[in-house]
Design a protein around this motif. Structure first.
Motif, PDB file in Angstrom:
ATOM      1  N   ASP A  21      -0.804   9.542   4.944  1.00  0.00           N
ATOM      2  CA  ASP A  21       0.584   9.118   5.054  1.00  0.00           C
ATOM      3  C   ASP A  21       0.623   7.831   5.876  1.00  0.00           C
ATOM      4  O   ASP A  21       0.667   7.862   7.096  1.00  0.00           O
ATOM      5  CB  ASP A  21       1.437  10.210   5.701  1.00  0.00           C
ATOM      6  N   ASN A  23       3.037   5.749   5.537  1.00  0.00           N
ATOM      7  CA  ASN A  23       4.434   5.337   5.425  1.00  0.00           C
ATOM      8  C   ASN A  23       4.913   4.911   6.812  1.00  0.00           C
ATOM      9  O   ASN A  23       5.541   5.666   7.534  1.00  0.00           O
ATOM     10  CB  ASN A  23       5.256   6.518   4.892  1.00  0.00           C
ATOM     11  N   ARG A  36       0.773   6.369  12.531  1.00  0.00           N
ATOM     12  CA  ARG A  36       0.290   7.169  11.398  1.00  0.00           C
ATOM     13  C   ARG A  36      -1.073   6.691  10.892  1.00  0.00           C
ATOM     14  O   ARG A  36      -1.867   7.494  10.396  1.00  0.00           O
ATOM     15  CB  ARG A  36       1.314   7.144  10.261  1.00  0.00           C
ATOM     16  N   HIS A  59       2.019   6.492   0.039  1.00  0.00           N
ATOM     17  CA  HIS A  59       3.272   5.856  -0.348  1.00  0.00           C
ATOM     18  C   HIS A  59       3.731   5.011   0.833  1.00  0.00           C
ATOM     19  O   HIS A  59       3.248   5.190   1.967  1.00  0.00           O
ATOM     20  CB  HIS A  59       4.344   6.888  -0.709  1.00  0.00           C
ATOM     21  N   ARG A  62      10.501   4.075  -0.288  1.00  0.00           N
ATOM     22  CA  ARG A  62      10.934   4.786  -1.497  1.00  0.00           C
ATOM     23  C   ARG A  62      11.249   3.793  -2.614  1.00  0.00           C
ATOM     24  O   ARG A  62      12.420   3.552  -2.943  1.00  0.00           O
ATOM     25  CB  ARG A  62      12.161   5.642  -1.182  1.00  0.00           C
ATOM     26  N   ARG A 118       3.965   5.122  -4.995  1.00  0.00           N
ATOM     27  CA  ARG A 118       5.334   5.291  -5.505  1.00  0.00           C
ATOM     28  C   ARG A 118       5.815   4.109  -6.339  1.00  0.00           C
ATOM     29  O   ARG A 118       6.963   4.098  -6.786  1.00  0.00           O
ATOM     30  CB  ARG A 118       6.308   5.582  -4.354  1.00  0.00           C
ATOM     31  N   GLY A 147       2.519  14.251   6.782  1.00  0.00           N
ATOM     32  CA  GLY A 147       3.897  13.771   6.675  1.00  0.00           C
ATOM     33  C   GLY A 147       4.487  13.874   5.279  1.00  0.00           C
ATOM     34  O   GLY A 147       5.701  13.879   5.098  1.00  0.00           O
ATOM     35  N   HIS A 150       5.190  18.165   2.369  1.00  0.00           N
ATOM     36  CA  HIS A 150       6.322  18.935   1.839  1.00  0.00           C
ATOM     37  C   HIS A 150       6.758  18.396   0.473  1.00  0.00           C
ATOM     38  O   HIS A 150       7.723  18.874  -0.097  1.00  0.00           O
ATOM     39  CB  HIS A 150       7.489  18.937   2.821  1.00  0.00           C
ATOM     40  N   ARG A 151       6.056  17.385  -0.028  1.00  0.00           N
ATOM     41  CA  ARG A 151       6.375  16.817  -1.341  1.00  0.00           C
ATOM     42  C   ARG A 151       5.357  17.306  -2.372  1.00  0.00           C
ATOM     43  O   ARG A 151       4.150  17.209  -2.135  1.00  0.00           O
ATOM     44  CB  ARG A 151       6.314  15.284  -1.287  1.00  0.00           C
ATOM     45  N   GLY A 372       8.129  14.182  10.010  1.00  0.00           N
ATOM     46  CA  GLY A 372       9.486  14.587  10.348  1.00  0.00           C
ATOM     47  C   GLY A 372       9.941  15.702   9.416  1.00  0.00           C
ATOM     48  O   GLY A 372      10.073  16.870   9.806  1.00  0.00           O
TER      49      GLY A 372
HETATM   50  O1  LIG Z   1       8.272   9.502   6.485  1.00  0.00           O
HETATM   51  C1  LIG Z   1       8.105  10.657   6.074  1.00  0.00           C
HETATM   52  O2  LIG Z   1       8.717  11.648   6.559  1.00  0.00           O
HETATM   53  C2  LIG Z   1       7.061  10.907   5.048  1.00  0.00           C
HETATM   54  O3  LIG Z   1       6.244   9.791   4.869  1.00  0.00           O
HETATM   55  C3  LIG Z   1       7.685  11.356   3.748  1.00  0.00           C
HETATM   56  O4  LIG Z   1       8.476  10.346   3.213  1.00  0.00           O
HETATM   57  P1  LIG Z   1       9.614  10.699   2.139  1.00  0.00           P
HETATM   58  O5  LIG Z   1      10.705  11.435   2.904  1.00  0.00           O
HETATM   59  O6  LIG Z   1      10.062   9.391   1.555  1.00  0.00           O
HETATM   60  O7  LIG Z   1       9.002  11.608   1.100  1.00  0.00           O
END
Ligand SMILES: O=C(O)[C@H](O)COP(=O)(O)O
Ligand SMILES: Nc1ncnc2c1ncn2[C@@H]1O[C@H](COP(=O)(O)OP(=O)(O)OP(=O)(O)O)[C@@H](O)[C@H]1O
Length: 393
Positions: A21, A23, A36, A59, A62, A118, A147, A150-151, A372
């Protein structure tokens, strides 16, 4: 954990697709917080040292299945290279010829980062063809992206249907810490729930009421509970359709013998800004034309005392609008109390993690989750698709 971890697989000379992750927050093309990336380093370095050809994927933001120039992974590849002291090959495609060629050029121990997954619409749809394309690149799939666990996406879950898989060190550690906290907590066990919306925290509050000794409520979501107690809340945040549920939770706390703590005083303001006129009022005296934007000094003291007396504290969600200096004292006080308690402290990612960083308390916390949404779902007792998809031990 009943899942394989990277210690269970022999990756020497193998191609490993490692979902991380990355992100990270960016401003004008610069990474503003690389936590991260640092958190994934142990797994990346281990794979590299074991002689794997490491294909990293993440990713960023978004982009909704389209190429968004500002969300390319180049800055991330650069920072990863600096942090790992290794060169990192970066592709501009997510899969296809360019990626295949880059993978064939890898030597044992090399690192490759593919483009933002993504950018492909199939990623968030968990498209089986995209999952298969990722799997075809590698001998193993390693998931270290807590992170994003959950996806149920192609690079977090779908890929695991096609290649043997294992959890990375970060994923393993996050599950271990949060899992132990919830299944076998040291007591007194205190959960602090804040943030803006009751609707986002319903599942967590409900699940935690079965486990904790103290449940502390703060932030914007507190005022739906205050209203449920029959007090006026002026212009403070209210989720009218959750008042009944708030009453149910307070009753559940009573039935279970959970100490349910709510603000006793608050900082009210006439404006959502640092220049607002503010005053401190008791919880039953919020003026009709003002908005409560932080907890007050009596509440800070009360919450700090409960934290001091706890053996385990989990915190998710700020106590007030901590982004504005005038409403940051409640969140700072809770962070300060966590930093001083002898109990084990867990920060549930998201805004609370940002606040702890901002106020310089990060080093004094025992565990700051990198997820989160993921840690919230875990605390709700939900299964995480990125974990359940992995190969069993
Ligand atoms: O930042 C986050 O909580 C994670 O990288 C998941 O990102 P997402 O909520 O866009 O799926
Ligand atoms: N009294 C309040 N009134 C209005 N907004 C508030 C209040 N207290 C806190 N907030 C806001 O709540 C926001 C955080 O809410 P959110 O529910 O997203 O928190 P979180 O769960 O920590 O974050 P994440 O979802 O990233 O994990 C912050 O931006 C903060 O300014």
């Amino acid at each position: 954990m009943n899942k394989q971890t990277i210690k269970d697989i022999d990756v020497k000379g193998k191609k490993v697709f490692c979902r991380v992750d990355f992100n990270v927050p960016m401003e004008n093309g610069e990474i503003t917080d690389d936590t991260r990336i640092k958190a994934a380093l142990p797994t990346i370095q281990y794979l590299s040292e074991q002689g794997a050809k490491v294909i990293l994927a993440s990713h960023l933001g978004r982009p909704n299945g389209e190429v968004v120039e500002e969300l390319r992974m180049d800055a991330v590849a650069k920072r990863l290279s600096e942090l790992s002291n290794k060169s990192v090959v970066k592709t501009d495609e997510v899969y296809g010829d360019e990626v295949n060629e880059a993978v064939s050029g890898l030597e044992d121990g090399d690192l490759l980062l593919i483009e933002n997954v993504r950018f492909e619409a199939g990623e968030t749809k968990n498209d089986p063809e995209l999952a298969k394309a990722f799997a075809d690149l590698a001998d193993y799939f390693v998931n270290d992206a807590f992170g994003a666990a959950h996806r149920a996406h192609a690079s977090t879950a779908g890929i695991a249907e096609h290649v043997p898989s294992a959890a990375g060190f970060l994923l393993e550690k996050e599950l271990e810490v949060l899992g132990k906290a919830l299944s076998n907590p040291d007591r007194p066990f205190t959960a602090i729930i804040g943030g803006a919306k009751v609707k986002d925290k319903i599942g967590v509050i409900d699940n935690l009421l079965d486990k904790v000794d103290n449940l502390i409520i703060g932030g914007g979501l507190a005022y739906t509970f205050v209203k449920a107690l029959g007090h006026e809340i002026g212009k403070s945040l209210l989720e009218e359709d959750k008042i009944e549920l708030a009453k149910e939770y307070m009753q559940k706390a009573k039935d279970k013998g959970v100490n349910f703590l709510m603000p006793v005083d608050v900082v009210v303001a006439d404006d959502f800004s640092n220049d607002a006129n503010t005053q401190i009022v008791d919880i039953d005296s919020i003026p009709a034309d003002l908005e409560a934007l932080d907890i007050g000094p009596k509440t800070r003291e009360k919450y700090a005392q409960v934290v001091a007396d706890s053996q385990l504290v989990i915190w998710n969600g700020p106590m007030g609008v901590f982004e504005l200096e005038v409403f940051a004292n409640g969140t700072k006080a809770v962070a300060d109390a966590l930093s001083k308690t002898e109990g084990y402290t867990v920060i549930g990612g998201g805004d609370s993690a940002a606040a702890v960083e901002k106020f310089d308390y990060a080093d004094q916390m025992d565990h700051i989750s990198t997820g989160g949404g993921a840690s919230l779902e875990f605390m709700e007792g939900k299964e995480l698709p990125g974990v359940s998809a992995l190969t069993d031990k």
